[in-house]
Design an enzyme around this catalytic site. Structure first.
Site, PDB file in Angstrom:
ATOM      1  N   CYS A 136       0.657  -1.254  -0.120  1.00 32.82           N
ATOM      2  CA  CYS A 136       0.149  -0.012   0.148  1.00 32.82           C
ATOM      3  C   CYS A 136       0.773   1.379   0.038  1.00 32.82           C
ATOM      4  O   CYS A 136       0.267   2.330  -0.335  1.00 32.82           O
ATOM      5  CB  CYS A 136      -1.020   0.042   1.076  1.00 32.82           C
ATOM      6  SG  CYS A 136      -2.073  -1.337   1.021  1.00 32.82           S
ATOM      7  N   HIS A 141      -2.841   7.307   2.094  1.00 31.59           N
ATOM      8  CA  HIS A 141      -3.345   5.723   1.651  1.00 31.59           C
ATOM      9  C   HIS A 141      -4.690   5.846   2.405  1.00 31.59           C
ATOM     10  O   HIS A 141      -4.706   5.949   3.466  1.00 31.59           O
ATOM     11  CB  HIS A 141      -2.432   4.951   2.027  1.00 31.59           C
ATOM     12  CG  HIS A 141      -3.059   3.404   1.881  1.00 31.59           C
ATOM     13  ND1 HIS A 141      -3.772   2.842   0.758  1.00 31.59           N
ATOM     14  CD2 HIS A 141      -2.919   2.435   2.716  1.00 31.59           C
ATOM     15  CE1 HIS A 141      -3.994   1.695   0.880  1.00 31.59           C
ATOM     16  NE2 HIS A 141      -3.898   1.306   2.215  1.00 31.59           N
ATOM     17  N   ASN A 195     -10.254   0.211   0.075  1.00 28.79           N
ATOM     18  CA  ASN A 195      -8.985   0.172   0.188  1.00 28.79           C
ATOM     19  C   ASN A 195      -8.283  -0.427  -1.085  1.00 28.79           C
ATOM     20  O   ASN A 195      -8.324  -1.583  -1.506  1.00 28.79           O
ATOM     21  CB  ASN A 195      -8.438  -0.736   1.249  1.00 28.79           C
ATOM     22  CG  ASN A 195      -6.864  -0.560   1.314  1.00 28.79           C
ATOM     23  OD1 ASN A 195      -6.277  -0.408   0.389  1.00 28.79           O
ATOM     24  ND2 ASN A 195      -6.362  -1.119   2.606  1.00 28.79           N
TER      25      ASN A 195
END
Length: 324
Positions: free
Chosen positions: A111, A249, A279
């Site tokens: 990520c 993020h 996500n």
């Protein structure tokens, strides 16, 4: 040698899966998911792989700049869900968009991938040897999720986003701060592949699905990410008040609230789209950046100071301070 972002773009697969859709085959509810994550829906790829999403984002970036793909010197794709181990997803993107002169490679920092890739591309361009390049974050997280595990399946979505970098007389990148801690690698793993050949009979089995220590990741982000934000501010000689937007993020709405409180930057400055996208791992930062530019919230060439920050498996985390 200066480097700047001159165009952005993103692509989300058209198929939307709401929280209510998940209740058909999973013991969960819209209220349970939204309360814990802030997510109400996510986009899931149907008959599209990571390179397809990345290529569509790349085409949109180039179109917004009215630029031909043959002008690109490189393509860098951040992903933890490549089409294959080989060839790289970046090479497949090159083929799909006709970027015949570009060198291409993938980067996997989970990520944090887009932050790490953007830093790498910036330094490549500062050598003076390359004029233009694409940095993409692209994921099909849906293919590594166990759709019976509500602790992970409710969190992730698919998508791609990216930026076009070009040389400039002025350097728009002010500072960076990157970190990794391999001693905590077991906190998030995915698509593990065991060594398997006819010369051993007791090979361990790999694990295809994403596995995550949710509490461990939450604690890691709460402790380590505020530190990198403070460090990049110090390196850039910037005050918190100088930051127009923090584009972090998009892992969990709660985490954004924790980060805002710990670094003492108002939550209103933490941009978010997690409710609509979930996500999307390495794709989350560039998707959100482009959405804000499309909406007019951020304008390329405005000179605003933006802080990008990412965190994820590895463990990895890092931040970039830049003017847009």
């Amino acid at each position: 040698m200066g480097v700047k972002i001159t165009a952005t773009g993103h692509y989300l697969p058209p198929h939307v899966v709401t929280n209510d859709d998940l209740t058909v085959f999973m013991d969960t509810s819209d209220e349970w998911i939204q309360k814990r994550t802030g997510i109400s829906q996510r986009h899931i790829a149907i008959n599209e792989n990571t390179s397809d999403l990345a290529a569509e984002a790349a085409k949109r970036i180039l179109a917004s700049r009215n630029m031909d793909a043959t002008e690109l010197d490189f393509i860098l794709v951040a992903t933890m869900t490549p089409d294959a181990q080989s060839p790289s997803t970046a090479c497949k993107v090159q083929e799909k968009i006709g970027a015949t002169k570009a060198f291409c490679f993938d980067m996997n920092a989970a990520c944090s991938g887009f932050i790490f890739a953007l830093s790498t591309a910036m330094h490549v361009m500062q050598s003076g040897s390359y004029q233009k390049g694409l940095v993409l974050g692209a994921e099909t997280m849906s293919k590594i999720i166990n759709w019976q595990d509500r602790s992970t399946a409710v969190l992730f979505g698919d998508g791609a986003g990216g930026v076009l970098l070009e040389q400039s007389a002025q350097n728009y990148f002010l500072a960076e701060d990157l970190h990794s801690d391999g001693t905590r690698y077991m906190s998030l793993t995915a698509d593990e592949k065991a060594v398997l050949h006819p010369f051993q009979s007791d090979a361990p089995k790999g694990n295809q699905y994403l596995s995550m220590d949710g509490r461990g990741i939450f604690d890691f982000v709460s402790r380590n990410v505020p530190e990198t934000i403070h460090q990049v501010l110090e390196k850039a000689a910037c005050k918190k008040e100088d930051v127009s937007w923090v584009i972090a993020h998009q892992a969990n709405r709660r985490l954004l609230e924790v980060l805002s409180k710990k670094v003492k930057i108002p939550l209103e400055k933490f941009a978010t789209n997690i409710a609509q996208t979930g996500n999307t791992s390495a794709a989350s930062v560039p998707i959100l950046l482009d959405q804000m530019i499309q909406e007019g919230t951020i304008q390329i060439g405005s000179g605003e100071t933006i802080l990008l920050t990412g965190f994820g498996g590895g463990l990895t985390w890092g931040s970039i301070m830049m003017n847009i």
